[in-house]
Design a protein around this motif. Structure first.
Motif, PDB file in Angstrom:
ATOM      1  N   ASP A 136       0.816  -1.101   0.007  1.00 19.48           N
ATOM      2  CA  ASP A 136       0.010   0.042   0.097  1.00 19.48           C
ATOM      3  C   ASP A 136       0.748   1.317  -0.049  1.00 19.48           C
ATOM      4  OD1 ASP A 136      -2.271   1.830   0.257  1.00 19.48           O
ATOM      5  OD2 ASP A 136      -2.193   1.636   2.581  1.00 19.48           O
ATOM      6  N   ALA A 137       1.795   1.228   0.776  1.00 22.32           N
ATOM      7  CA  ALA A 137       2.763   2.416   0.897  1.00 22.32           C
ATOM      8  C   ALA A 137       3.473   2.712  -0.239  1.00 22.32           C
ATOM      9  CB  ALA A 137       3.773   2.524   2.238  1.00 22.32           C
ATOM     10  N   TYR A 138       4.021   1.487  -1.038  1.00 22.35           N
ATOM     11  CA  TYR A 138       4.675   1.681  -2.243  1.00 22.35           C
ATOM     12  C   TYR A 138       3.873   2.275  -3.188  1.00 22.35           C
ATOM     13  CZ  TYR A 138       6.305   0.069  -6.673  1.00 22.35           C
ATOM     14  OH  TYR A 138       6.952  -0.122  -7.822  1.00 22.35           O
ATOM     15  N   LEU A 139       2.474   1.699  -3.561  1.00 19.24           N
ATOM     16  CA  LEU A 139       1.766   2.085  -4.542  1.00 19.24           C
ATOM     17  C   LEU A 139       1.248   3.876  -4.218  1.00 19.24           C
ATOM     18  CD1 LEU A 139      -0.575  -1.017  -4.788  1.00 19.24           C
ATOM     19  CD2 LEU A 139       1.121  -0.025  -6.471  1.00 19.24           C
ATOM     20  N   ARG A 140       1.207   4.065  -3.073  1.00 21.70           N
ATOM     21  CA  ARG A 140       0.855   5.522  -2.860  1.00 21.70           C
ATOM     22  C   ARG A 140       2.007   6.323  -3.201  1.00 21.70           C
ATOM     23  NH1 ARG A 140       0.561   6.009   2.424  1.00 21.70           N
ATOM     24  NH2 ARG A 140       0.546   4.055   3.156  1.00 21.70           N
ATOM     25  N   GLU A 141       3.257   5.903  -2.892  1.00 24.73           N
ATOM     26  CA  GLU A 141       4.437   6.747  -3.671  1.00 24.73           C
ATOM     27  C   GLU A 141       4.525   6.486  -5.061  1.00 24.73           C
ATOM     28  OE1 GLU A 141       7.949   9.102  -3.444  1.00 24.73           O
ATOM     29  OE2 GLU A 141       6.381   8.630  -1.978  1.00 24.73           O
ATOM     30  N   GLU A 142       4.128   5.315  -5.837  1.00 26.61           N
ATOM     31  CA  GLU A 142       4.015   5.478  -7.051  1.00 26.61           C
ATOM     32  C   GLU A 142       2.858   6.471  -7.505  1.00 26.61           C
ATOM     33  OE1 GLU A 142       6.377   4.479  -8.714  1.00 26.61           O
ATOM     34  OE2 GLU A 142       7.057   2.424  -8.483  1.00 26.61           O
ATOM     35  N   GLN A 143       1.811   6.544  -6.733  1.00 20.04           N
ATOM     36  CA  GLN A 143       0.765   7.522  -7.335  1.00 20.04           C
ATOM     37  C   GLN A 143       1.487   9.024  -7.002  1.00 20.04           C
ATOM     38  OE1 GLN A 143      -2.517   7.042  -4.266  1.00 20.04           O
ATOM     39  NE2 GLN A 143      -3.802   6.233  -6.081  1.00 20.04           N
ATOM     40  N   ARG A 144       2.023   9.247  -6.373  1.00 16.33           N
ATOM     41  CA  ARG A 144       2.866  10.536  -5.964  1.00 16.33           C
ATOM     42  C   ARG A 144       3.677  10.882  -7.249  1.00 16.33           C
ATOM     43  NH1 ARG A 144       7.153  13.380  -4.685  1.00 16.33           N
ATOM     44  NH2 ARG A 144       8.531  11.293  -4.341  1.00 16.33           N
ATOM     45  N   LEU A 145       4.366   9.712  -7.786  1.00 14.99           N
ATOM     46  CA  LEU A 145       5.277   9.907  -8.926  1.00 14.99           C
ATOM     47  C   LEU A 145       4.593   9.813 -10.180  1.00 14.99           C
ATOM     48  CD1 LEU A 145       8.237   7.758  -7.517  1.00 14.99           C
ATOM     49  CD2 LEU A 145       8.077  10.324  -7.728  1.00 14.99           C
ATOM     50  N   ALA A 146       3.173   9.586 -10.324  1.00 13.17           N
ATOM     51  CA  ALA A 146       2.464   9.784 -11.148  1.00 13.17           C
ATOM     52  C   ALA A 146       2.544   8.480 -12.166  1.00 13.17           C
ATOM     53  CB  ALA A 146       2.467  10.843 -12.133  1.00 13.17           C
ATOM     54  N   ARG A 147       2.945   7.398 -11.647  1.00 14.22           N
ATOM     55  CA  ARG A 147       3.234   5.928 -12.147  1.00 14.22           C
ATOM     56  C   ARG A 147       1.972   5.167 -12.198  1.00 14.22           C
ATOM     57  NH1 ARG A 147       8.608   3.555 -13.012  1.00 14.22           N
ATOM     58  NH2 ARG A 147       8.088   2.051 -11.401  1.00 14.22           N
ATOM     59  N   VAL A 148       1.369   5.329 -11.353  1.00 14.29           N
ATOM     60  CA  VAL A 148      -0.269   4.656 -11.244  1.00 14.29           C
ATOM     61  C   VAL A 148      -1.139   5.747 -11.057  1.00 14.29           C
ATOM     62  CG1 VAL A 148       0.932   2.421 -10.230  1.00 14.29           C
ATOM     63  CG2 VAL A 148      -0.077   4.439  -8.753  1.00 14.29           C
ATOM     64  N   PRO A 149      -2.299   5.321 -11.381  1.00 13.89           N
ATOM     65  CA  PRO A 149      -3.526   6.370 -11.579  1.00 13.89           C
ATOM     66  C   PRO A 149      -3.919   6.842 -10.228  1.00 13.89           C
ATOM     67  CG  PRO A 149      -4.113   4.430 -12.755  1.00 13.89           C
ATOM     68  CD  PRO A 149      -2.801   3.928 -12.076  1.00 13.89           C
ATOM     69  N   ARG A 150      -4.081   8.186 -10.184  1.00 10.45           N
ATOM     70  CA  ARG A 150      -4.461   8.849  -8.551  1.00 10.45           C
ATOM     71  C   ARG A 150      -5.690   8.372  -8.342  1.00 10.45           C
ATOM     72  NH1 ARG A 150      -1.380  11.659  -6.437  1.00 10.45           N
ATOM     73  NH2 ARG A 150      -0.384  13.328  -7.018  1.00 10.45           N
ATOM     74  N   HIS A 151      -6.661   7.799  -9.307  1.00 10.75           N
ATOM     75  CA  HIS A 151      -7.849   7.081  -8.655  1.00 10.75           C
ATOM     76  C   HIS A 151      -7.700   5.740  -7.974  1.00 10.75           C
ATOM     77  CE1 HIS A 151      -7.793   5.785 -12.815  1.00 10.75           C
ATOM     78  NE2 HIS A 151      -8.524   4.435 -12.078  1.00 10.75           N
ATOM     79  N   MET A 152      -6.496   5.217  -8.018  1.00 11.66           N
ATOM     80  CA  MET A 152      -6.369   3.697  -7.721  1.00 11.66           C
ATOM     81  C   MET A 152      -6.450   3.890  -6.165  1.00 11.66           C
ATOM     82  SD  MET A 152      -3.100   1.441  -7.759  1.00 11.66           S
ATOM     83  CE  MET A 152      -3.048   0.844  -9.581  1.00 11.66           C
ATOM     84  N   ASP A 153      -7.341   2.848  -5.683  1.00 11.37           N
ATOM     85  CA  ASP A 153      -7.584   2.396  -4.113  1.00 11.37           C
ATOM     86  C   ASP A 153      -6.362   1.613  -4.174  1.00 11.37           C
ATOM     87  OD1 ASP A 153      -8.161   1.715  -1.692  1.00 11.37           O
ATOM     88  OD2 ASP A 153     -10.317   1.221  -2.264  1.00 11.37           O
ATOM     89  N   THR A 154      -5.316   2.283  -3.620  1.00 10.66           N
ATOM     90  CA  THR A 154      -3.919   1.682  -3.252  1.00 10.66           C
ATOM     91  C   THR A 154      -4.149   0.302  -2.288  1.00 10.66           C
ATOM     92  OG1 THR A 154      -3.177   3.079  -1.772  1.00 10.66           O
ATOM     93  CG2 THR A 154      -2.659   3.330  -3.881  1.00 10.66           C
ATOM     94  N   ALA A 155      -5.288   0.697  -1.047  1.00 13.33           N
ATOM     95  CA  ALA A 155      -5.440  -0.377  -0.001  1.00 13.33           C
ATOM     96  C   ALA A 155      -5.690  -1.534  -0.472  1.00 13.33           C
ATOM     97  CB  ALA A 155      -6.166   0.497   1.080  1.00 13.33           C
ATOM     98  N   SER A 156      -6.821  -1.393  -1.477  1.00  7.97           N
ATOM     99  CA  SER A 156      -7.592  -2.283  -1.956  1.00  7.97           C
ATOM    100  C   SER A 156      -7.029  -3.317  -2.859  1.00  7.97           C
ATOM    101  CB  SER A 156      -8.757  -1.946  -2.602  1.00  7.97           C
ATOM    102  OG  SER A 156      -9.805  -1.494  -1.843  1.00  7.97           O
ATOM    103  N   VAL A 157      -5.742  -2.589  -3.785  1.00  8.72           N
ATOM    104  CA  VAL A 157      -4.970  -3.406  -4.259  1.00  8.72           C
ATOM    105  C   VAL A 157      -4.015  -4.168  -3.579  1.00  8.72           C
ATOM    106  CG1 VAL A 157      -2.974  -3.216  -6.055  1.00  8.72           C
ATOM    107  CG2 VAL A 157      -4.984  -1.827  -6.247  1.00  8.72           C
ATOM    108  N   ALA A 158      -3.346  -3.681  -2.705  1.00 12.51           N
ATOM    109  CA  ALA A 158      -2.559  -4.566  -1.774  1.00 12.51           C
ATOM    110  C   ALA A 158      -3.558  -5.512  -1.050  1.00 12.51           C
ATOM    111  CB  ALA A 158      -2.091  -3.261  -0.538  1.00 12.51           C
TER     112      ALA A 158
END
Length: 194
Positions: A136-158
């Motif tokens: 989850d923390a990794y995906l949130r960091e990738e969101q910040r870097l715009a490498r995954v969509p902003r709307h991604m629910d990172t907790a659910s993906v994790a």
């Protein structure tokens, strides 16, 4: 201590590795403290000198292997912005899938070992919860870097990724033709790299 009273370097790891070899070669029914110490080339009673019995030994082996995988996951945030998101997540999945399924199966079929593992995880020992939080923390960091969509629910993906890995580990993933391939396909779908 060895028979001569000299400490054996890395005894714990030596016993863990020996147990995995016994399980792989002879199956769960053959795993006894004597078989482990014989495989490790240690005195017969050394396992009981360091562990309260075979169940505690099995629990500690399982906890150790999960801790290794969790440590790999904790390094994910540092890899943000490198490789692909799917590749970074696949490396963590591979670390979990590299756990010996016989060790996991043995741990969940021995009540005392299972209870020890649950207690350790409740007390904060690294396990699947650490992996889930790290993803989850990794995906949130990738969101910040715009490498995954902003709307991604990172907790659910994790949760979806760790839940799938848990399912494969607990149901004997060896029955799956290519579990790593299946998990990588799931990861690409979850992060939109399909």
């Amino acid at each position: 201590m060895s028979p001569r009273g000299v400490a054996i370097p890395d005894l714990r790891e030596r016993l863990f590795d020996a147990a995995e070899r016994v399980l792989a070669r002879d199956g769960a029914a053959a795993l006894t403290s004597r078989a482990v110490t014989q495989e490790a080339g240690c005195a017969k009673g050394v396992l009981h000198t360091h562990f309260a019995g075979l169940d505690q030994f099995i629990a500690e082996l399982c906890l150790d292997r999960f801790a290794r995988a969790a440590a790999r996951a904790e390094g994910l945030v540092d890899r943000a912005g490198t490789a692909t998101v799917a590749d970074n997540l696949a490396a963590v999945a591979a670390a979990l899938l590299s756990l010996d399924p016989a060790v996991v199966e043995l741990a969940v079929t021995r009540t005392a070992a299972t209870l020890r593992i649950r207690e350790a995880w409740r007390a904060g020992a690294p396990g699947l919860g650490v992996v889930q939080r790290s993803v989850d923390a990794y995906l949130r960091e990738e969101q910040r870097l715009a490498r995954v969509p902003r709307h991604m629910d990172t907790a659910s993906v994790a949760l979806a990724l760790v839940g799938t890995l848990h399912h494969l580990l607990m149901t004997g993933w060896m029955a799956a033709a290519a579990p790593q391939d299946e998990v990588e396909r799931l990861i690409r779908t979850l992060v939109g790299e399909a």
